[in-house]
Write a protein that holds these residues in place. Structure first.
Motif, PDB file in Angstrom:
ATOM      1  N   ALA A  93       0.825  -1.215   0.000  1.00  0.00           N
ATOM      2  CA  ALA A  93       0.000   0.000   0.000  1.00  0.00           C
ATOM      3  C   ALA A  93       0.857   1.262   0.000  1.00  0.00           C
ATOM      4  O   ALA A  93       0.388   2.331   0.405  1.00  0.00           O
ATOM      5  CB  ALA A  93      -0.933  -0.003   1.198  1.00  0.00           C
ATOM      6  N   LEU A  94       2.106   1.162  -0.434  1.00  0.00           N
ATOM      7  CA  LEU A  94       3.034   2.294  -0.414  1.00  0.00           C
ATOM      8  C   LEU A  94       2.473   3.525  -1.112  1.00  0.00           C
ATOM      9  O   LEU A  94       2.718   4.654  -0.679  1.00  0.00           O
ATOM     10  CB  LEU A  94       4.357   1.882  -1.063  1.00  0.00           C
ATOM     11  N   LYS A 101     -11.183  -4.523  -5.991  1.00  0.00           N
ATOM     12  CA  LYS A 101     -10.968  -5.942  -5.726  1.00  0.00           C
ATOM     13  C   LYS A 101     -10.035  -6.174  -4.535  1.00  0.00           C
ATOM     14  O   LYS A 101      -9.973  -7.275  -4.002  1.00  0.00           O
ATOM     15  CB  LYS A 101     -10.377  -6.631  -6.961  1.00  0.00           C
ATOM     16  N   THR A 102      -9.305  -5.155  -4.113  1.00  0.00           N
ATOM     17  CA  THR A 102      -8.320  -5.307  -3.053  1.00  0.00           C
ATOM     18  C   THR A 102      -8.896  -4.797  -1.742  1.00  0.00           C
ATOM     19  O   THR A 102      -8.874  -3.595  -1.453  1.00  0.00           O
ATOM     20  CB  THR A 102      -7.022  -4.541  -3.407  1.00  0.00           C
ATOM     21  N   LEU A 115      -0.973  -6.028  -0.414  1.00  0.00           N
ATOM     22  CA  LEU A 115      -2.144  -6.056  -1.274  1.00  0.00           C
ATOM     23  C   LEU A 115      -2.402  -7.451  -1.825  1.00  0.00           C
ATOM     24  O   LEU A 115      -1.491  -8.103  -2.357  1.00  0.00           O
ATOM     25  CB  LEU A 115      -1.964  -5.077  -2.442  1.00  0.00           C
ATOM     26  N   TYR A 116      -3.649  -7.892  -1.675  1.00  0.00           N
ATOM     27  CA  TYR A 116      -4.063  -9.146  -2.301  1.00  0.00           C
ATOM     28  C   TYR A 116      -5.508  -9.013  -2.758  1.00  0.00           C
ATOM     29  O   TYR A 116      -6.382  -8.710  -1.953  1.00  0.00           O
ATOM     30  CB  TYR A 116      -3.940 -10.329  -1.337  1.00  0.00           C
ATOM     31  N   PRO A 117      -5.746  -9.212  -4.069  1.00  0.00           N
ATOM     32  CA  PRO A 117      -4.743  -9.485  -5.093  1.00  0.00           C
ATOM     33  C   PRO A 117      -3.865  -8.261  -5.357  1.00  0.00           C
ATOM     34  O   PRO A 117      -4.297  -7.133  -5.120  1.00  0.00           O
ATOM     35  CB  PRO A 117      -5.583  -9.832  -6.321  1.00  0.00           C
TER      36      PRO A 117
END
Length: 245
Positions: free
Chosen positions: A157-158, A195-196, A226-228
């Motif tokens: 998440a930078l 989606k994350t 992060l996923y995805p």
């Protein structure tokens, strides 16, 4: 068996620093103008030799950054980027360098010190394209640092750290475009964001726009990994843009 005593090879150990930040919506790298030979007057990464056998690599990296650029290092998180050991990389002899990387928002203007004649922020695209020539093998090191930064935006998440406390999707997309060095399709970008889970959260307000509807505001969420992941589009996509999905 030979009676000759073995002597260790004459190898010097150095550190180099790739410090990246965003300025005017472009990714920049911190460079110094070398004040001494070799490559006097050339642009280079901050760095230098270990001072003594008891100095660690990380301590040397912080020291060199402070000495050459007068940049406050207390808030910078340095991580090892790689080891550069080509025998001909330094005309002074056999020099092995350990490079460190830091990526941080809102870094101040540097001030040159010690053997640096100047210290400035330079756009990374000027370095990667070869427009701005660097001393030693520092273009290679910058290239590796930029690639590491691009990968970090895929998996962490930078990017939210380069936005304000609240931001729009467009603000966040601007960060990705600056670091990845390519335009992104807004619809695909928003789909990936949605989606994350936990990446960003609604801030409960909107920003007025000159035209059209007010833009929704968001804030950084709790998720750090992060996923995805936010995978980069292929660089050979038509017009440099990711295909619509």
């Amino acid at each position: 068996m030979s009676d000759d005593r073995w002597e260790p090879p004459a190898i010097l150990l150095a550190v180099d620093l790739v410090i990246l930040t965003l300025r005017d919506s472009r990714l920049h790298v911190l460079l110094v103008e070398r004040g001494i030979e070799p490559y006097k007057g050339a642009q280079a990464l901050p760095g230098g030799f270990l001072q003594h056998s008891q100095e660690s690599l990380l301590v040397a990296a912080h020291r060199e950054l402070a000495e050459e650029t007068d940049l406050s290092v207390g808030t910078l998180r340095l991580e090892q980027l790689g080891v550069y050991d080509d025998p001909g990389r330094d005309p002074r002899g056999r020099v092995v360098s350990v490079a460190f990387l830091a990526i941080a928002p809102r870094l101040p203007e540097p001030t040159a010190g010690t053997d640096a004649a100047d210290a400035t922020w330079q756009p990374t695209d000027r370095v990667l394209s070869g427009e701005l020539d660097l001393a030693f093998d520092h273009r290679c090191i910058v290239t590796d640092g930029v690639e590491r930064a691009r990968a970090k935006l895929e998996h962490s998440a930078l990017a939210t750290a380069f936005c304000g406390p609240t931001f729009t999707i467009t603000d966040l997309q601007d960060v990705y475009e600056a670091v990845w060095g390519m335009p992104l399709d807004p619809r695909n970008f928003y789909r990936k964001i949605k989606k994350t889970d936990g990446f960003i959260l609604p801030a409960g307000s909107a920003r007025k726009a000159a035209t059209g509807r007010p833009a929704r505001l968001f804030r950084a969420g709790p998720r750090e990994v992060l996923y995805p992941p936010m995978i980069r589009p292929a660089e050979n996509s038509p017009n440099g843009k990711e295909p619509a999905q």
